[in-house]
Design a protein around this motif. Structure first.
Motif, PDB file in Angstrom:
ATOM      1  N   ASN A 674     -45.046  83.641  94.928  1.00 16.18           N
ATOM      2  CA  ASN A 674     -43.914  83.664  95.842  1.00 16.18           C
ATOM      3  C   ASN A 674     -44.431  83.835  97.261  1.00 16.18           C
ATOM      4  OD1 ASN A 674     -41.478  84.717  97.319  1.00 16.18           O
ATOM      5  ND2 ASN A 674     -40.579  84.435  95.280  1.00 16.18           N
ATOM      6  N   THR A 675     -43.854  83.095  98.199  1.00 12.66           N
ATOM      7  CA  THR A 675     -44.337  83.162  99.582  1.00 12.66           C
ATOM      8  C   THR A 675     -43.931  84.433 100.298  1.00 12.66           C
ATOM      9  OG1 THR A 675     -42.365  82.081 100.473  1.00 12.66           O
ATOM     10  CG2 THR A 675     -44.180  80.652  99.760  1.00 12.66           C
ATOM     11  N   GLY A 676     -42.958  85.157  99.771  1.00 10.87           N
ATOM     12  CA  GLY A 676     -42.422  86.272 100.537  1.00 10.87           C
ATOM     13  C   GLY A 676     -41.703  85.736 101.769  1.00 10.87           C
ATOM     14  N   SER A 677     -41.727  86.478 102.859  1.00 12.15           N
ATOM     15  CA  SER A 677     -41.111  86.024 104.103  1.00 12.15           C
ATOM     16  C   SER A 677     -42.098  85.118 104.833  1.00 12.15           C
ATOM     17  CB  SER A 677     -40.735  87.222 104.977  1.00 12.15           C
ATOM     18  OG  SER A 677     -40.161  86.781 106.191  1.00 12.15           O
ATOM     19  N   LEU A 678     -41.712  83.874 105.063  1.00 14.33           N
ATOM     20  CA  LEU A 678     -42.601  82.890 105.681  1.00 14.33           C
ATOM     21  C   LEU A 678     -41.964  82.363 106.957  1.00 14.33           C
ATOM     22  CD1 LEU A 678     -45.167  81.113 105.481  1.00 14.33           C
ATOM     23  CD2 LEU A 678     -43.766  79.440 104.240  1.00 14.33           C
ATOM     24  N   ASP A 679     -42.588  82.666 108.081  1.00 12.74           N
ATOM     25  CA  ASP A 679     -42.081  82.204 109.363  1.00 12.74           C
ATOM     26  C   ASP A 679     -42.478  80.742 109.586  1.00 12.74           C
ATOM     27  OD1 ASP A 679     -41.069  81.885 111.858  1.00 12.74           O
ATOM     28  OD2 ASP A 679     -42.447  83.256 112.857  1.00 12.74           O
ATOM     29  N   VAL A 680     -43.782  80.472 109.766  1.00 20.48           N
ATOM     30  CA  VAL A 680     -44.242  79.107 110.052  1.00 20.48           C
ATOM     31  C   VAL A 680     -45.176  78.591 108.967  1.00 20.48           C
ATOM     32  CG1 VAL A 680     -45.503  77.623 111.669  1.00 20.48           C
ATOM     33  CG2 VAL A 680     -43.956  79.399 112.533  1.00 20.48           C
ATOM     34  N   ALA A 681     -46.271  79.309 108.710  1.00 22.13           N
ATOM     35  CA  ALA A 681     -47.263  78.791 107.767  1.00 22.13           C
ATOM     36  C   ALA A 681     -48.180  79.905 107.308  1.00 22.13           C
ATOM     37  CB  ALA A 681     -48.079  77.669 108.411  1.00 22.13           C
TER      38      ALA A 681
END
Length: 705
Positions: A674-681
């Motif tokens: 899972n990416t969790g919280s991802l802003d840009v990359a």
């Protein structure tokens, strides 16, 4: 394309040219008739200096032996924005020949002839009409031949440049690699002749099957990458086999290095045999000397064979191109201190001979070593004499590579206009001069590699034309400068990834660095932090082994003139790159099945057989002349299908403040996280080895500045 086995050279009597060569249609091994690509029909023949039959008989087992010969077609992947200038009669190809001198004498290859025409004579240089003060700044082209190039050279593929690369004496087999760049596919039967210093000639007839189509070019086998780790004691090789699949697995049957079979000692993972990219790692008995050349010979289970030379160095670097330091020595030192603080480890010096002399001074070298900044002398328009090269090119300098030329394709465009060369035939005018400069530099300094940067003129053929000339290849992919110039849509991901892919396809099997825009140069606004992150990550995803920022501009008091947030973002990105350099520096893209929401972009890079680097980018962004905005994604699932046998033992997510443990689950070959919280990359590293997180945390702490 079927591989061709090595053949023994058969000497024949010498006759008066042009009837000096007898050709045979006899093949060395059965050919596959249903192939649509060129097939080489090879018979090596030597020509004795006399007509005495006794001498002829005595020399029937002459010293030269053919190791390999092949025509390697361009792997043409259109650039992302589709804005390219087609060249006359493309696509092109490389003719690669490897021969070995097994005799006691020190004979060497001195010339290559195509269809009876010497390339040494056909590619004579012409001085530039506007820079005659530099007598060595010449352009070379068969278009300069009196009366124009003969039809036999046009039929041969309109050769652009050639290189004769002899091996180090220590390799043991005395090989020489001959590389000829053809502007387009040869139109008729091609006859190649090699001439040696003692007058021997070896003829190689080349037969071309009809019906070559560009659509087949993406299906050919290539050595995708052959490079070393930073210690130069492990060789990383990636075979690109586009036809491999789950239903059609392809494996590496044999691998030789410098003529020695080392297949049994390589590290492989059979699951990659179905992915289209086959990585293998070769542990070396001892580290290769820096700058030494070696011969790699790979044979697949399909019978196809590829051979290439490999230079011993690691291509990872985080570079800065040029600088306006804003003043004398104190400001230069301040700039280098800023480079160090932003995890930049190499600097490209602008200018020619004068700049090269300056950075060779003791205080420059001491400063570079103190801050860990490897220098790159720039030969742009320099036209150094041989004496100047011998004086300045020294193996004990703090050098990353010799920058042969900045944007030869751009200069081809304008210099070709000065010479009156038609637009479609200008690309490649500077290549033969750079081949000669490379040879001079290797002689003066056998340790440090050569490099050059290709711009975006005549894409994508410019990448192929210059991609095999230096040891380390670089490409200007620039975003958003190109977008500001209306050459591309405002989409850094599609633009950077697409064009870097095109460059990667042309530069194989050499390491590649990508130049990204990082300043307000040229009237464009500077990139925002999110755009800079996407540009860097997309370049890595497409196979970049290093990043070069263009460019540094400092005022006397204010330091860097870039917007503060982007300069700070560059420091974060570079620390991450330095952290992952053992993997990025030896990685190669591999397409793996991935399941994610549409707004999430995921690509993978194989780093040997034990690690995979996943590049994860949030596509919910807007890039425009006014700026950049993004919408964060929360708890987004990623599902990757790994090569069979790749069991993830540890995983880490690389955050702005360092590496963090990443929870993954694996069922069979499918891994989920899972990416969790991802802003840009974000970058994610998966390995088959335990202890990754502790190792990364230690490296991260050591990088603190």
């Amino acid at each position: 394309m079927p591989h061709l086995s090595a053949g023994k050279i058969t000497p024949v009597r010498r006759h008066n040219p042009p009837a000096a060569f007898r050709h045979s249609n006899r093949t060395l091994r059965p050919m596959l008739a249903n192939r649509r690509c060129s097939i080489l029909v090879i018979l090596m023949m030597g020509c004795l200096p006399g007509t005495d039959t006794a001498s002829h008989a005595a020399d029937r087992t002459g010293p030269w032996k053919l190791i390999y010969a092949n025509i390697e077609p361009d792997r043409l992947k259109p650039p992302a924005d589709g804005n390219l200038v087609p060249l006359q009669n493309g696509p092109g190809a490389y003719l690669r020949i490897v021969v070995a001198n097994r005799g006691p004498d020190a004979d060497r290859i001195t010339d290559v002839a195509l269809n009876g025409v010497s390339l040494r004579l056909a590619l004579q240089g012409r001085s530039h009409p506007r820079v005659q003060q530099y007598p060595f700044y010449k352009q070379h082209s068969i278009e300069f031949m009196k009366g124009g190039p003969p039809k036999v050279l046009l039929d041969a593929g309109r050769p652009l440049w050639y290189r004769i690369l002899p091996s180090n004496p220590t390799t043991g087999i005395g090989w020489t690699e001959i590389l000829v760049r053809l502007r387009h596919w040869n139109l008729a039967k091609l006859h190649v002749q090699l001439k040696t210093a003692t007058g021997h000639r070896m003829a190689i007839p080349v037969q071309t099957a009809p019906g070559v189509q560009p659509m087949t070019l993406m299906k050919n086998v290539h050595i995708g990458l052959a490079t070393l780790n930073s210690a130069r004691d492990r060789l990383y090789v990636y075979m690109l086999v586009p036809t491999a699949s789950k239903q059609n697995p392809v494996s590496i049957e044999s691998i030789k290095v410098d003529g020695t079979e080392i297949t049994a000692t390589t590290n492989r993972l059979s699951g990659y045999n179905r992915t289209g990219v086959i990585p293998l790692v070769v542990p070396l008995a001892k580290a290769w000397p820096k700058g030494s050349f070696h011969l790699l010979d790979c044979r697949l289970s399909t019978g196809e064979r590829r051979v290439c030379s490999v230079r011993a160095f690691n291509g990872f670097a985080v570079m800065m191109f040029g600088a306006n330091f804003g003043g004398p020595r104190p400001f230069i030192e301040r700039g280098f201190k800023e480079f160090h603080e932003h995890y930049i480890d190499s600097w490209v010096s602008p200018g020619g001979t004068g700049s090269w002399r300056q950075i060779s001074e003791d205080w420059w070298q001491a400063m570079a070593r103190r801050y860990g900044i490897r220098l790159q002398p720039n030969h742009h328009h320099a036209g150094q004499t041989g004496a100047e090269v011998r004086q300045l090119a020294k193996s004990d300098m703090h050098t990353l590579a010799y920058w042969l030329f900045d944007e030869p394709d751009v200069n081809d465009y304008f210099d070709g206009e000065h010479h009156g060369v038609p637009l479609p035939l200008r690309l490649g005018l500077h290549a033969q001069r750079l081949v000669r400069l490379s040879g001079s530099l290797r002689t003066a300094d056998p340790v440090h590699p050569t490099t050059l940067v290709v711009d975006k003129t005549f894409r994508p053929q410019n990448y192929h034309t210059y991609g095999q000339l230096p040891d380390l290849v670089q490409a200007d992919i620039y975003y958003p400068l190109a977008a500001h110039a209306k050459q591309a849509p405002w989409d850094p991901l599609a633009y950077m990834y697409g064009d870097t892919q095109s460059a990667r396809a042309a530069f194989m099997p050499k390491p590649m660095n990508i130049v990204v825009s990082a300043s307000p140069d040229g009237g464009a606004r500077p990139p925002k932090p999110g755009e800079e992150r996407i540009a860097v990550y997309a370049s890595v995803a497409a196979g970049a082994h290093g990043i070069c920022y263009y460019w540094y501009n400092a005022a006397r008091e204010a330091g860097c003139q870039w917007v503060v947030d982007t300069w700070a973002e560059i420091a974060i990105l570079n620390r991450q790159l330095q952290l992952l350099s053992p993997w990025i520096g030896v990685g190669f893209p591999v397409e793996l099945p991935v399941k994610t929401p549409d707004k999430l972009w995921v690509k993978t890079i194989a780093a040997g057989t034990d690690a995979l680097l996943a590049v994860v980018i949030n596509r919910q962004y807007i890039s425009s002349p006014d700026g950049f905005t993004s919408t964060p994604m929360e708890q987004t699932p990623v599902e990757l299908v790994l090569p069979e046998g790749f069991a993830v033992a540890s995983a880490a997510s690389i955050e702005n403040d360092g590496p963090r443990s990443l929870a993954v689950t694996q069922t069979g070959d499918t891994v989920r996280f899972n990416t969790g919280s991802l802003d840009v990359a974000r970058l994610v590293l998966l390995t088959r080895r335990k202890g990754l997180l502790n190792h990364l945390r230690t490296r991260w702490a050591e990088l603190e500045r």
